[in-house]
Design an enzyme around this catalytic site. Structure first.
Site, PDB file in Angstrom:
ATOM      1  N   ASP A 149       0.859  -1.179   0.000  1.00 32.64           N
ATOM      2  CA  ASP A 149       0.000   0.000   0.000  1.00 32.64           C
ATOM      3  C   ASP A 149       0.902   1.238   0.000  1.00 32.64           C
ATOM      4  O   ASP A 149       2.121   1.120   0.012  1.00 32.64           O
ATOM      5  CB  ASP A 149      -0.929  -0.021   1.212  1.00 32.64           C
ATOM      6  CG  ASP A 149      -0.146   0.022   2.520  1.00 32.64           C
ATOM      7  OD1 ASP A 149       1.091  -0.133   2.473  1.00 32.64           O
ATOM      8  OD2 ASP A 149      -0.766   0.213   3.578  1.00 32.64           O
ATOM      9  N   ASP A 188      -7.951  -7.623  -0.470  1.00 34.00           N
ATOM     10  CA  ASP A 188      -7.033  -7.867   0.638  1.00 34.00           C
ATOM     11  C   ASP A 188      -7.735  -7.470   1.916  1.00 34.00           C
ATOM     12  O   ASP A 188      -8.603  -6.596   1.909  1.00 34.00           O
ATOM     13  CB  ASP A 188      -5.777  -7.007   0.505  1.00 34.00           C
ATOM     14  CG  ASP A 188      -6.021  -5.588   0.996  1.00 34.00           C
ATOM     15  OD1 ASP A 188      -6.664  -4.827   0.251  1.00 34.00           O
ATOM     16  OD2 ASP A 188      -5.613  -5.249   2.123  1.00 34.00           O
ATOM     17  N   CYS A 191     -12.841 -29.506   4.692  1.00 35.63           N
ATOM     18  CA  CYS A 191     -11.837 -28.531   4.268  1.00 35.63           C
ATOM     19  C   CYS A 191     -10.558 -29.259   3.833  1.00 35.63           C
ATOM     20  O   CYS A 191     -10.217 -30.307   4.372  1.00 35.63           O
ATOM     21  CB  CYS A 191     -11.538 -27.570   5.415  1.00 35.63           C
ATOM     22  SG  CYS A 191     -10.119 -26.505   5.137  1.00 35.63           S
ATOM     23  N   CYS A 234      -7.434 -27.946   3.902  1.00 32.55           N
ATOM     24  CA  CYS A 234      -6.207 -27.298   4.385  1.00 32.55           C
ATOM     25  C   CYS A 234      -5.379 -28.287   5.204  1.00 32.55           C
ATOM     26  O   CYS A 234      -5.885 -29.313   5.651  1.00 32.55           O
ATOM     27  CB  CYS A 234      -6.535 -26.047   5.196  1.00 32.55           C
ATOM     28  SG  CYS A 234      -6.858 -26.353   6.942  1.00 32.55           S
ATOM     29  N   CYS A 290      -6.962 -29.348   8.580  1.00 32.16           N
ATOM     30  CA  CYS A 290      -8.215 -30.113   8.618  1.00 32.16           C
ATOM     31  C   CYS A 290      -8.105 -31.511   8.018  1.00 32.16           C
ATOM     32  O   CYS A 290      -8.861 -32.404   8.389  1.00 32.16           O
ATOM     33  CB  CYS A 290      -9.319 -29.336   7.908  1.00 32.16           C
ATOM     34  SG  CYS A 290      -9.762 -27.820   8.768  1.00 32.16           S
ATOM     35  N   HIS A 325      -5.470 -22.140   8.491  1.00 34.03           N
ATOM     36  CA  HIS A 325      -6.787 -22.553   8.006  1.00 34.03           C
ATOM     37  C   HIS A 325      -7.520 -21.392   7.330  1.00 34.03           C
ATOM     38  O   HIS A 325      -8.078 -21.544   6.243  1.00 34.03           O
ATOM     39  CB  HIS A 325      -7.641 -23.105   9.153  1.00 34.03           C
ATOM     40  CG  HIS A 325      -9.074 -23.276   8.766  1.00 34.03           C
ATOM     41  ND1 HIS A 325      -9.522 -24.393   8.100  1.00 34.03           N
ATOM     42  CD2 HIS A 325     -10.143 -22.443   8.882  1.00 34.03           C
ATOM     43  CE1 HIS A 325     -10.814 -24.234   7.832  1.00 34.03           C
ATOM     44  NE2 HIS A 325     -11.219 -23.072   8.298  1.00 34.03           N
TER      45      HIS A 325
END
Lengths: 416, 488
Positions: free
Chosen positions: A108, A283, A321, A323, A326, A359
């Site tokens: 930014d 974002d 999930c 990830c 998980c 996660h």
């Protein structure tokens, strides 16, 4: 500088340090799937970009972040300017090298934190005047200084310094001044930008909630032909209906072959609706910050794992999930983390925060991956329907801003 | 990955080479656990955990980046009674174990199957309890305060959680002060009573159990004189030798006496729970016959922002100079670690240790670690943990290498391992450097605050700087440094 090619199969456009290739468009909504090729490799749009404020994604190693599929994350110019500081960044050779991240970075301008974090920041035509957090001495952030810092950081996408004002400000005169000043500052940023061949400077559309002012700003900004375009000043407490109107108004006017970045957006509903309105990049610190408060973002809503009901819940953080937390232990690199274990250590051991961060980042990135697949298969409306069905117990609970905004682009969530 | 087909049915330990001399002395060994493929070459160390995790290191990184073969866990980290739910049964006891071997402790903590678990009652080091123990219970410190843990409750927990190794309860004061002889005698008597009860039940359970879920017992050796605990040790050697898998030694200086009194006990692996504070202390305990260590200092060092830099055998001394030590005029003395929070590393792109092959050293550099510590980013501690564990693993690999090439026929003085130890003591500073980095927030289960010291900042007072203070213009200008840490 900007060369657009229109071919039979794909449409793409490139500038010195960026190529934008439009892969598919939803036949109902304005959603698009594209490939954005940046100096550190291609990224698939639409996408969510997690925020590694101080050159670190809150406890995750760059290796773990890479494994989530993330290929573009944020650093904050204001924070890196304070620590490690411009001199160190120059000596080290930029932020990629500092944090061992071989993929893309977006920074930014530093202006937002000046205004949001610092007392007594005043904005003049010259720049943002504020008191140094180090010693309280007066300092000035100008468009030139912001470019210089972002050139030292070496981010693949840099943002112009803009005059940010809360969108809900009733002061129309000040709002117009901020919008017009942002345009003038863009010109100064373009002039001061030292590496246009390897860093992309994006402009930021301002204009508050006044749609005419937004349209005017779009025209001015687009005329300056930056490689990408951001819609700024949102997610500052405005009504969601107003937010959607601003995004829809801007995307309507923006060129098709440039990436569109809506700044500071991160709730899953906001992402899904904004994609339908034609935005590509987002974002937000929310998914990673809320992880540190013990919250898991799931397709069934946000769960506060610190609540007692999860103390003996031996299910995964989110059923189904994919990830690394998980998926069941035993698969390569997978951990089989239970809610009970996260509950056990939430707010006690940093590991619990790291697991939820992993996660939540995975969830956000995967949501956009699924959205992209749906757009390519031209079934984005069905994807949106399913998303809301999983998130809310019934249709009456759907937020009206979302149903209204989606109706505007051809999806009626209330259709049988 | 655990692979039952290759895993032994019972825990085995063989002494491959007793260096130097018989009795309590440095030795090479190999430990294989029932139901696990992991083989641990000794001397070696197990990682210390807090609430079932290696601090700052997620389980995927433990498998990928730590070389540790075991993890020490404390039951007191799992059995707190939150005020609103004071009657609830600790959730860990209900951990499902769908995939064999059914080990609840492993499943609850998501510890990779390649890492064996060692369960004790107390954290290491343990916070001393003001209540003390009774004939039927010990006092433990949970995240919600002190709690009584009955001996039979502890044994039931071991049965439910199925660690690979369990350390039965010992009557310990957990104080640095040596107990009076009267207290020491009671420690021995109570521990003796408790071990009888332990084996009465454990033998029955193990006879029934599937070998893969059998719990190995490492009986405590108390931190008191041999002359006071010999009767207890005799019981271990004579009544329970065949049910014993190892000893959990709270004071390795008792080992020479055990070597002469009950030499059979030294055929078992010796696990040090004496928390050596530097690698010098580790070497000394190895020469007393310790095989495996639990090392709390690794995490303490990482939390203080220090990267360990020593190796064993030490590098040849002529090639080394220590720039930090010029003022003391003793060239050749090397520090055991580097304070990574120092701004001297701000632009240093070299790894923490040049030859180190750990993830931190191969993927990152000093400048990044310095930045992370200065910005108080959690990743700094994670990367230091990964590196410091790698340094410890290499240190023990070097010790094993040195022991295996040491001749057992020469005099102790001429032995290669003895000489390497002497060179290590000469070359390296005696203490670990104090890191100036700001530590992670200390939590309630890490320490017990003591009344009357809250404001003074001395030991026992407030451990954490207040995270937020009132906003005050004058203060901001005066202590500008504090407000340079904005949220993201």
């Amino acid at each position: 500088m900007w060369a657009a090619k229109r071919m039979a199969s794909t449409m793409s456009a490139s500038s010195a340090a960026l190529t934008f290739e439009l892969v598919a468009k939803c036949s109902t909504t304005r959603a698009r799937a594209s490939i954005l090729t940046l100096p550190h490799g291609p990224v698939n749009l639409p996408m969510f970009m997690p925020v590694a404020t101080q050159a670190s994604l809150k406890g995750l190693t760059p290796e773990q972040l890479e494994a989530t599929g993330c290929r573009l994350c944020l650093n904050n110019t204001y924070h890196l300017g304070l620590k490690p500081g411009q001199e160190v960044l120059d000596a080290v050779g930029g932020a990629h090298k500092l944090q061992g991240w071989n993929h893309n970075l977006l920074t930014d301008s530093g202006g937002f934190q000046m205004v949001s974090l610092l007392k007594l920041a005043t904005i003049t035509e010259e720049g943002v005047r504020f008191l140094s957090p180090h010693d309280g001495s007066p300092m000035l952030l100008t468009p030139e200084h912001s470019m210089s810092l972002q050139n030292s950081i070496g981010s693949d996408i840099m943002m112009q310094l803009d005059d940010v004002l809360v969108t809900t400000s009733p002061d129309a005169v000040r709002m117009r001044e901020a919008m017009e000043r942002s345009v003038r500052w863009l010109d100064r940023c373009i002039a001061a930008h030292k590496n246009p061949d390897r860093q992309n400077l994006f402009c930021i559309i301002q204009g508050g909630l006044d749609l005419d002012m937004r349209r005017e700003c779009c025209r001015e900004m687009v005329a300056r032909d930056t490689p990408g375009i951001a819609i700024g000043g949102l997610s500052g407490g405005e009504a969601k209906d107003d937010f959607c109107k601003v995004v829809a108004t801007c995307t309507e006017l923006l060129p098709e072959l440039k990436p569109r970045y809506v700044m500071g957006i991160g709730y899953p509903e906001d992402l899904v609706v904004s994609v339908a309105l034609g935005a590509d990049m987002f974002d937000c610190v929310w998914p990673t910050r809320t992880a540190r408060f013990g919250n898991a973002v799931t397709k069934f809503g946000v769960l506060n794992i610190r609540r007692e009901k999860y103390a003996a819940d031996f299910g995964p953080i989110e059923e189904g999930c994919g990830c690394p937390c998980c998926r069941p232990a035993g698969e390569e690199g997978m951990m089989g983390i239970t809610r009970a274990f996260v509950h056990h250590n939430a707010a006690k051991e940093t590991v619990a925060a790291h697991l939820l961060t992993l996660h939540n980042v995975w969830y956000q990135l995967d949501l956009m991956r699924q959205a992209r697949e749906a757009i390519i298969a031209d079934r984005y409306p069905a994807f949106v329907r399913q998303f809301f069905e999983q998130l809310y117990p019934d249709r009456q609970s759907y937020p009206s801003w979302a149903t209204t905004a989606l109706r505007g682009v051809g999806i009626d969530l209330m259709d049988p | 990955m655990s692979d039952e087909s290759n895993a032994p049915a019972v825990m085995t330990f063989e002494v491959l080479k007793a260096a130097v001399r018989d009795g309590a002395a440095a030795r090479l060994g190999r430990l294989a656990l029932a139901g696990r493929k992991t083989v641990i070459d000794t001397p070696n160390y197990f990682a210390n955990t807090s609430r079932g995790t290696v601090p700052h290191v997620t389980p995927d990184n433990i498998s990928k980046h730590l070389q540790t073969g075991g993890a020490y866990m404390a039951l007191e980290d799992f059995i707190e009674k939150p005020q609103q739910y004071s009657t609830r049964r600790p959730p860990i006891y209900d951990t499902p174990t769908p995939v064999p071997p059914a080990k609840a402790l492993h499943n609850f903590t998501a510890m990779p199957p390649s890492v064996i678990t060692i369960l004790g009652a107390r954290r290491l080091p343990a916070v001393p309890s003001p209540m003390g123990n009774s004939n039927k219970s010990v006092s433990v410190f949970t995240s919600t305060g002190f709690q009584v843990l009955a001996t039979d409750e502890y044994q039931a927990a071991v049965q439910a959680l199925k660690p690979d190794i369990a350390v039965p309860l010992a009557d310990l004061t957990n104080h640095t002060m040596t107990p009076t002889s009267k207290r020491a005698l009671r420690m021995a008597e109570r521990t003796d009573d408790w071990i009888k009860a332990w084996f009465a039940e454990q033998d029955a359970v193990n006879a029934e159990a599937n070998p893969t879920t059998r719990v190995s017992t490492f009986a405590p050796v108390l931190p008191i004189n041999y002359s006071i605990q010999w009767e207890y040790l005799e019981r271990l050697a004579e009544d329970h030798f065949h049910s014993l898998s190892g000893l959990a030694v709270y004071d390795p200086d008792v080992l020479p006496d055990i070597a002469s009194g009950y030499p059979d006990l030294l055929k078992l692996p010796q696990l040090s729970l004496a928390a050596p504070v530097t690698p010098h202390h580790v070497l000394r305990q190895i020469t007393l016959g310790i095989d495996v260590f639990v090392l709390p200092f690794i995490n303490a060092v990482s939390d203080s922002g220090v990267a360990l830099t020593f190796s064993f055998p030490p590098p040849p001394s002529q090639s080394t100079t220590n720039p930090n030590n010029e003022k003391t005029g003793t060239p050749g003395i090397l520090p055991l670690g580097i304070d990574m929070s120092s701004t001297a590393h701000q632009t240093d792109l070299s790894p923490l240790v040049d030859s180190c092959t750990c993830y931190t050293c191969t993927s990152h550099h000093r400048a990044f670690i310095q930045h992370l510590l200065s910005a108080r980013e959690m990743l700094g501690w994670t990367l230091l943990q990964i590196h410091n564990h790698a340094v410890m693993a290499n240190f023990f690999a070097g010790i094993r290498q040195s022991l295996s090439s040491s001749s057992t026929t020469t005099d102790e003085e001429d032995n290669e391992f003895t000489k390497a130890c002497a060179a290590f003591h000469t070359l390296y500073e005696p203490e670990l450097p104090a890191g100036m980095g700001e530590r992670p927030r200390a939590r309630g289960y890490h320490f017990k605050s003591e009344g009357g010291k809250e404001k003074s900042g001395e030991k026992g007072g407030k451990r954490n700087k207040p995270a937020w203070t009132k906003f005050d213009d004058e203060k901001v200008t005066a202590t500008g440094q504090q407000s340079s840490q904005p949220p993201n």
